[in-house]
Design an enzyme around this catalytic site. Structure first.
Site, PDB file in Angstrom:
ATOM      1  N   LYS A 233      69.283  -0.347  23.983  1.00  0.00           N
ATOM      2  CA  LYS A 233      69.593   1.018  23.715  1.00  0.00           C
ATOM      3  C   LYS A 233      69.843   1.649  25.965  1.00  0.00           C
ATOM      4  O   LYS A 233      69.784   0.852  26.472  1.00  0.00           O
ATOM      5  CB  LYS A 233      68.493   1.643  23.543  1.00  0.00           C
TER       6      LYS A 233
ATOM      7  N   TYR B 190      71.139   1.870  11.422  1.00  0.00           N
ATOM      8  CA  TYR B 190      69.643   2.707  10.975  1.00  0.00           C
ATOM      9  C   TYR B 190      69.730   3.167   8.992  1.00  0.00           C
ATOM     10  O   TYR B 190      69.370   4.657   9.402  1.00  0.00           O
ATOM     11  CB  TYR B 190      69.460   4.014  11.984  1.00  0.00           C
TER      12      TYR B 190
ATOM     13  N   ASN C 134      63.459   4.670  24.026  1.00  0.00           N
ATOM     14  CA  ASN C 134      62.039   3.842  24.321  1.00  0.00           C
ATOM     15  C   ASN C 134      63.087   2.340  24.272  1.00  0.00           C
ATOM     16  O   ASN C 134      62.566   1.411  24.036  1.00  0.00           O
ATOM     17  CB  ASN C 134      61.315   3.729  23.123  1.00  0.00           C
TER      18      ASN C 134
ATOM     19  N   HIS D 227      65.371  -1.167  20.495  1.00  0.00           N
ATOM     20  CA  HIS D 227      65.396  -1.567  19.397  1.00  0.00           C
ATOM     21  C   HIS D 227      65.079  -3.419  19.081  1.00  0.00           C
ATOM     22  O   HIS D 227      66.088  -4.497  19.694  1.00  0.00           O
ATOM     23  CB  HIS D 227      66.469  -1.546  18.309  1.00  0.00           C
TER      24      HIS D 227
ATOM     25  N   GLU E 143      70.596  -7.569   9.366  1.00  0.00           N
ATOM     26  CA  GLU E 143      71.147  -6.949  11.106  1.00  0.00           C
ATOM     27  C   GLU E 143      71.310  -7.234  11.986  1.00  0.00           C
ATOM     28  O   GLU E 143      73.063  -6.945  12.823  1.00  0.00           O
ATOM     29  CB  GLU E 143      69.536  -6.660  12.221  1.00  0.00           C
TER      30      GLU E 143
HETATM   31  N1  UDP Z   1      62.494   7.844  16.340  1.00  0.00           N
HETATM   32  C1  UDP Z   1      62.088   9.174  16.971  1.00  0.00           C
HETATM   33  N2  UDP Z   1      61.940   9.685  16.197  1.00  0.00           N
HETATM   34  C2  UDP Z   1      60.185   9.695  15.465  1.00  0.00           C
HETATM   35  C3  UDP Z   1      61.042   8.447  14.272  1.00  0.00           C
HETATM   36  C4  UDP Z   1      61.611   7.476  15.485  1.00  0.00           C
HETATM   37  O1  UDP Z   1      63.172   9.705  18.275  1.00  0.00           O
HETATM   38  O2  UDP Z   1      59.613  10.150  14.879  1.00  0.00           O
HETATM   39  C5  UDP Z   1      63.855   7.581  16.975  1.00  0.00           C
HETATM   40  C6  UDP Z   1      63.037   5.945  18.024  1.00  0.00           C
HETATM   41  O3  UDP Z   1      63.800   5.699  19.391  1.00  0.00           O
HETATM   42  C7  UDP Z   1      62.868   4.742  17.690  1.00  0.00           C
HETATM   43  C8  UDP Z   1      63.880   4.869  16.186  1.00  0.00           C
HETATM   44  O4  UDP Z   1      63.927   6.641  16.063  1.00  0.00           O
HETATM   45  O5  UDP Z   1      63.037   3.211  17.595  1.00  0.00           O
HETATM   46  C9  UDP Z   1      63.608   4.208  15.018  1.00  0.00           C
HETATM   47  O6  UDP Z   1      62.710   4.532  14.244  1.00  0.00           O
HETATM   48  P1  UDP Z   1      61.486   3.404  13.789  1.00  0.00           P
HETATM   49  O7  UDP Z   1      60.230   3.894  12.885  1.00  0.00           O
HETATM   50  O8  UDP Z   1      62.428   1.871  12.802  1.00  0.00           O
HETATM   51  O9  UDP Z   1      61.378   2.361  15.094  1.00  0.00           O
HETATM   52  P2  UDP Z   1      60.955   0.708  15.962  1.00  0.00           P
HETATM   53  O10 UDP Z   1      61.515  -0.033  14.774  1.00  0.00           O
HETATM   54  O11 UDP Z   1      62.699   1.368  16.764  1.00  0.00           O
HETATM   55  O12 UDP Z   1      59.755   0.548  16.665  1.00  0.00           O
HETATM   56 MG    MG Z   2      62.164  -0.190  12.989  1.00  0.00          MG
END
Ligand code: UDP
Ligand code: MG
Length: 159
Positions: free
Chosen positions: A10, A50, A123, A126, A137
């Protein structure tokens, strides 16, 4: 058993110059990079990537985050690649991600801190959540001709 997954470094990972560190972790475990490019996506593309999160309380900040700079997109191939990449990446909330994972080692945001600050939880990575997500994707980010079939010198030992 051999499967493919989509991984994005990212914008925070690219801007913090951690791309090499991150790619190294996937390569050394034996995951093969079969496609890779740098892309600066727009808000429309973010909504496609997303789509499952559009409308959620954190989505607007997430969209700002994904579009704030270029990302490095890659397709990785290996045995249960989706699950393996998620293991290397670590849990979503960096402050709780296990040490030794990318998120655990290079970030420490919490959801409550970033909520208060009005920004997305940064974080670094992705990685597709499951096989179905990975297929969708990969098709969204890469044309078939951008994916390459080749032999790595250590294939006989890791695959
Ligand atoms: N995210 C956030 N706040 C939240 C949950 C998710 O900012 O409460 C962001 C974070 O960057 C995350 C992304 O949205 O990586 C996508 O969320 P997902 O639950 O799909 O997490 P991932 O699959 O990336 O672990
Ligand atoms: Mg996810």
């Amino acid at each position: 058993m051999i499967s493919r997954t989509l991984v994005l470094i990212k914008p925070d990972g690219v801007k913090r110059a951690l791309s090499g560190e991150i790619i190294r972790r996937f390569e050394r475990v034996g995951l093969k990079i079969i496609g890779m490019k740098m892309v600066w996506v727009d808000r429309e593309f973010s909504k496609q990537h997303y789509s499952a999160h559009v409308g959620k309380q954190f989505y607007n900040n997430l969209e700002k985050y994904l579009t704030m700079g270029p990302v490095i997109a890659m397709v990785l191939e290996g045995i249960n690649a989706v699950e393996l990449a998620r293991k290397i990446v670590g849990g979503t909330e960096p402050n709780k991600s296990a040490p030794g994972t990318i998120r655990g080692d290079y970030a420490h945001h919490t959801f409550s801190y970033t909520d208060k600050k009005g920004k997305s939880t940064m974080n670094l990575i992705h990685a597709s959540g499951n096989e179905e997500e990975a297929k969708q994707e990969i098709a969204l980010w890469f044309a078939p001709e951008e994916l390459h079939d080749y032999k790595r010198s250590d294939d006989d030992f890791v695959i």
